[in-house]
Write a protein that holds these residues in place. Sequence first.
Motif, PDB file in Angstrom:
ATOM      1  N   PHE A  60       0.834  -1.203   0.000  1.00 56.65           N
ATOM      2  CA  PHE A  60       0.000   0.000   0.000  1.00 56.65           C
ATOM      3  C   PHE A  60       0.870   1.255   0.000  1.00 56.65           C
ATOM      4  N   ILE A  61       1.910   1.257   0.851  1.00 59.95           N
ATOM      5  CA  ILE A  61       2.817   2.395   0.914  1.00 59.95           C
ATOM      6  C   ILE A  61       3.499   2.638  -0.430  1.00 59.95           C
ATOM      7  N   HIS A  62       3.870   1.550  -1.105  1.00 54.33           N
ATOM      8  CA  HIS A  62       4.589   1.670  -2.380  1.00 54.33           C
ATOM      9  C   HIS A  62       3.768   2.378  -3.451  1.00 54.33           C
ATOM     10  N   SER A  63       2.455   2.317  -3.353  1.00 48.71           N
ATOM     11  CA  SER A  63       1.611   3.013  -4.329  1.00 48.71           C
ATOM     12  C   SER A  63       1.050   4.320  -3.776  1.00 48.71           C
ATOM     13  N   PHE A  64       0.760   4.346  -2.459  1.00 49.78           N
ATOM     14  CA  PHE A  64       0.130   5.532  -1.859  1.00 49.78           C
ATOM     15  C   PHE A  64       1.106   6.701  -1.746  1.00 49.78           C
ATOM     16  N   PHE A  65       2.333   6.443  -1.323  1.00 49.07           N
ATOM     17  CA  PHE A  65       3.299   7.532  -1.182  1.00 49.07           C
ATOM     18  C   PHE A  65       3.589   8.215  -2.522  1.00 49.07           C
ATOM     19  N   PRO A  66       3.821   7.455  -3.619  1.00 52.48           N
ATOM     20  CA  PRO A  66       4.011   8.127  -4.908  1.00 52.48           C
ATOM     21  C   PRO A  66       2.784   8.923  -5.356  1.00 52.48           C
ATOM     22  N   LEU A  67       1.590   8.419  -5.002  1.00 49.12           N
ATOM     23  CA  LEU A  67       0.378   9.173  -5.344  1.00 49.12           C
ATOM     24  C   LEU A  67       0.379  10.516  -4.623  1.00 49.12           C
ATOM     25  N   LEU A  68       0.778  10.506  -3.350  1.00 47.75           N
ATOM     26  CA  LEU A  68       0.884  11.759  -2.610  1.00 47.75           C
ATOM     27  C   LEU A  68       1.934  12.673  -3.225  1.00 47.75           C
ATOM     28  N   VAL A  69       3.038  12.093  -3.693  1.00 55.42           N
ATOM     29  CA  VAL A  69       4.074  12.872  -4.379  1.00 55.42           C
ATOM     30  C   VAL A  69       3.473  13.593  -5.583  1.00 55.42           C
ATOM     31  N   ALA A  70       2.683  12.871  -6.370  1.00 53.57           N
ATOM     32  CA  ALA A  70       2.061  13.466  -7.551  1.00 53.57           C
ATOM     33  C   ALA A  70       1.097  14.587  -7.170  1.00 53.57           C
ATOM     34  N   LEU A  71       0.282  14.364  -6.147  1.00 55.31           N
ATOM     35  CA  LEU A  71      -0.707  15.371  -5.734  1.00 55.31           C
ATOM     36  C   LEU A  71      -0.033  16.624  -5.187  1.00 55.31           C
ATOM     37  N   ILE A  72       0.993  16.450  -4.359  1.00 56.71           N
ATOM     38  CA  ILE A  72       1.714  17.610  -3.815  1.00 56.71           C
ATOM     39  C   ILE A  72       2.430  18.359  -4.937  1.00 56.71           C
ATOM     40  N   SER A  73       2.972  17.610  -5.890  1.00 57.39           N
ATOM     41  CA  SER A  73       3.680  18.232  -7.011  1.00 57.39           C
ATOM     42  C   SER A  73       2.726  19.024  -7.896  1.00 57.39           C
ATOM     43  N   ILE A  74       1.493  18.543  -8.041  1.00 62.48           N
ATOM     44  CA  ILE A  74       0.489  19.307  -8.798  1.00 62.48           C
ATOM     45  C   ILE A  74       0.244  20.648  -8.113  1.00 62.48           C
ATOM     46  N   ARG A  75       0.143  20.614  -6.787  1.00 62.92           N
ATOM     47  CA  ARG A  75      -0.036  21.869  -6.032  1.00 62.92           C
ATOM     48  C   ARG A  75       1.161  22.793  -6.226  1.00 62.92           C
ATOM     49  N   LEU A  76       2.358  22.227  -6.275  1.00 62.32           N
ATOM     50  CA  LEU A  76       3.564  23.041  -6.463  1.00 62.32           C
ATOM     51  C   LEU A  76       3.517  23.813  -7.775  1.00 62.32           C
ATOM     52  N   LEU A  77       2.905  23.235  -8.789  1.00 60.47           N
ATOM     53  CA  LEU A  77       2.857  23.879 -10.102  1.00 60.47           C
ATOM     54  C   LEU A  77       2.111  25.207 -10.072  1.00 60.47           C
ATOM     55  N   PHE A  78       1.293  25.429  -9.046  1.00 63.86           N
ATOM     56  CA  PHE A  78       0.488  26.648  -8.977  1.00 63.86           C
ATOM     57  C   PHE A  78       1.160  27.765  -8.168  1.00 63.86           C
ATOM     58  N   PHE A  79       2.290  27.467  -7.557  1.00 64.41           N
ATOM     59  CA  PHE A  79       3.020  28.526  -6.854  1.00 64.41           C
ATOM     60  C   PHE A  79       3.722  29.411  -7.885  1.00 64.41           C
ATOM     61  N   PRO A  80       3.654  30.744  -7.740  1.00 66.07           N
ATOM     62  CA  PRO A  80       4.337  31.639  -8.691  1.00 66.07           C
ATOM     63  C   PRO A  80       5.815  31.318  -8.833  1.00 66.07           C
ATOM     64  N   LEU A  81       6.472  30.950  -7.725  1.00 60.42           N
ATOM     65  CA  LEU A  81       7.892  30.603  -7.757  1.00 60.42           C
ATOM     66  C   LEU A  81       8.170  29.510  -8.779  1.00 60.42           C
ATOM     67  N   VAL A  82       7.298  28.521  -8.849  1.00 54.54           N
ATOM     68  CA  VAL A  82       7.471  27.390  -9.768  1.00 54.54           C
ATOM     69  C   VAL A  82       6.928  27.730 -11.144  1.00 54.54           C
ATOM     70  N   ARG A  83       5.750  28.324 -11.174  1.00 52.38           N
ATOM     71  CA  ARG A  83       5.080  28.606 -12.443  1.00 52.38           C
ATOM     72  C   ARG A  83       5.876  29.554 -13.328  1.00 52.38           C
ATOM     73  N   GLU A  84       6.616  30.462 -12.709  1.00 51.68           N
ATOM     74  CA  GLU A  84       7.338  31.478 -13.482  1.00 51.68           C
ATOM     75  C   GLU A  84       8.779  31.080 -13.794  1.00 51.68           C
ATOM     76  N   ASN A  85       9.175  29.893 -13.383  1.00 50.05           N
ATOM     77  CA  ASN A  85      10.534  29.414 -13.641  1.00 50.05           C
ATOM     78  C   ASN A  85      10.443  28.119 -14.451  1.00 50.05           C
ATOM     79  N   LYS A  86      10.899  28.136 -15.676  1.00 57.62           N
ATOM     80  CA  LYS A  86      10.755  26.971 -16.554  1.00 57.62           C
ATOM     81  C   LYS A  86      11.447  25.736 -15.989  1.00 57.62           C
ATOM     82  N   LEU A  87      12.604  25.921 -15.385  1.00 59.84           N
ATOM     83  CA  LEU A  87      13.340  24.798 -14.819  1.00 59.84           C
ATOM     84  C   LEU A  87      12.559  24.143 -13.677  1.00 59.84           C
ATOM     85  N   LEU A  88      12.061  24.972 -12.754  1.00 59.32           N
ATOM     86  CA  LEU A  88      11.312  24.437 -11.616  1.00 59.32           C
ATOM     87  C   LEU A  88       9.988  23.837 -12.061  1.00 59.32           C
ATOM     88  N   PHE A  89       9.357  24.459 -13.046  1.00 56.37           N
ATOM     89  CA  PHE A  89       8.088  23.931 -13.544  1.00 56.37           C
ATOM     90  C   PHE A  89       8.300  22.547 -14.156  1.00 56.37           C
TER      91      PHE A  89
END
Length: 243
Positions: A60-89
Amino acid sequence: MQQQFTYPPAIYLAESERSSGFWNTWVPIAAFIAIPVIYLSAPNFFEKWMKSESTGLLEFIHSFFPLLVALISIRLLFFPLVRENKLLFAWCMAMVIGGIYLAGEEASWGQHYIGWSTPEFWTRVNDQAETNLHNTLALLDQVPRGILTFGIVITGLLNPWLLTHRPEILPRAFDFTYPPRALRTLAVIVGLIGILSVIKSSVETSETVSGFRFGEYQETFIVWFLLYYTLFLYWRAKAHEGA
């Protein structure tokens, strides 16, 4: 001036000092010890509640933790710091895709929980007769795992030392992406299990020990490292937003 998250060294060290040593250090160490102990002392319990693809905690951990990684990373895409930097995006987008892929592959895209039958043509190319890709070719399994393991050990151990003692060596353009010092314990465990796996494969072992799957054992700490790493990036982005 662009905000720095790992420079000067005092800022980098303070970040990890504010985090919980209990969760970053002692819980991973306890799990590192507990998993093989449970396997050796209670094999039936381990088989059903730790290893089983449908009821096992580790699976369960092997699939659930990566899913959380994906969800948190989606949220990161909406931060101006990430959205305005091509490398970070691009970096965060790669974590989204990688997290979804890992989560899907580990759960055989739902087969472990829903229980559908594998098509006959796919059983001929899949080592474990499951609807996933990583059991079909080494290029989709051992190679990515090796690259990920190497990356975790190097960046989780070498980068903290360099950021503390020789920060001028590392390019500041990647400042936001450098792993925090707090993840050193997980990086050590990932590397140590890799060494133990090599030793096991090169020496004769008892039937009990030989049945222990070091790859699955190591994978637990790989996805653990990735989840904590993503959380730290989220906290950095939040701190930047509130600055």
